[in-house]
Design a protein around this motif. Structure first.
Motif, mmCIF file in Angstrom:
data_model
loop_
_atom_site.group_PDB
_atom_site.id
_atom_site.type_symbol
_atom_site.label_atom_id
_atom_site.label_comp_id
_atom_site.label_asym_id
_atom_site.label_seq_id
_atom_site.Cartn_x
_atom_site.Cartn_y
_atom_site.Cartn_z
ATOM 1 N N ASP A 1 -23.633 22.039 31.015
ATOM 2 C CA ASP A 1 -24.447 23.210 30.738
ATOM 3 C C ASP A 1 -25.928 22.923 30.944
ATOM 4 N N ARG B 1 -26.166 26.731 40.148
ATOM 5 C CA ARG B 1 -25.254 27.606 39.407
ATOM 6 C C ARG B 1 -24.178 28.156 40.327
ATOM 7 N N ASP C 1 -22.675 30.139 30.387
ATOM 8 C CA ASP C 1 -23.261 28.973 29.721
ATOM 9 C C ASP C 1 -23.685 29.370 28.301
ATOM 10 N N SER D 1 -24.131 29.888 34.339
ATOM 11 C CA SER D 1 -22.744 29.445 34.180
ATOM 12 C C SER D 1 -22.681 27.947 33.956
ATOM 13 N N CYS D 2 -21.519 27.512 33.484
ATOM 14 C CA CYS D 2 -21.241 26.080 33.373
ATOM 15 C C CYS D 2 -19.751 25.873 33.611
#
Length: 137
Positions: free
Chosen positions: A27, A35, A71, A80-81
């Motif tokens: 993250d 990303r 995220d 996002s992660c």
């Protein structure tokens, strides 16, 4: 299966931290291109764990264990992660200098855009770096 390289500063979150956690979200990425690469990842993809700032070396292999999701460290949902787990530690780190001096790796994203924290790796690049890092000294 696709291959990736993901960077982290070892004093913030290093290889040993990932090993201790088992599975961890990747993250805190706040670069749109990085990303988007994470959004392209699939469960089972593999990624190099690269120590940035200090160390400047690939130190091991991770497996992507979840698809991208929002995220939780972000204030909004545009980031996002993915979750990763340590798969294999390298016998010896593969340094940025050794990558840059190998003409066969001249087109690697790490060489051309060393600041990008998440980046794709081609199969030939993957194979070469694995051979360098997993070779007994």
């Amino acid at each position: 299966m696709a291959f990736w390289l993901m960077k982290s500063e070892p004093d913030e979150f290093g290889w040993n931290d990932l090993v201790a956690k088992g599975v961890s979200p990747w993250d805190g990425v706040r670069n749109y291109q990085a990303r988007n690469f994470m959004r392209d990842m699939a469960v089972g993809d593999q990624a190099f764990f690269y120590h940035s700032r200090t160390g400047l070396a690939v130190v091991g292999i991770m497996e992507i264990v979840t698809a991208a999701y929002p995220d939780p460290t972000a204030a909004d949902d545009k980031w996002s992660c993915v979750d990763v787990r340590a798969a294999q530690r390298f016998e010896r780190p593969v340094t940025l200098d050794s990558i840059k001096t190998d003409p066969r790796l001249a087109d690697m994203v790490l060489v051309r855009n060393s600041r990008l924290s998440v980046q794709p790796v081609t199969q030939p690049e993957w194979d070469m770096i694995c051979a360098m890092g997993l070779k007994q000294s």
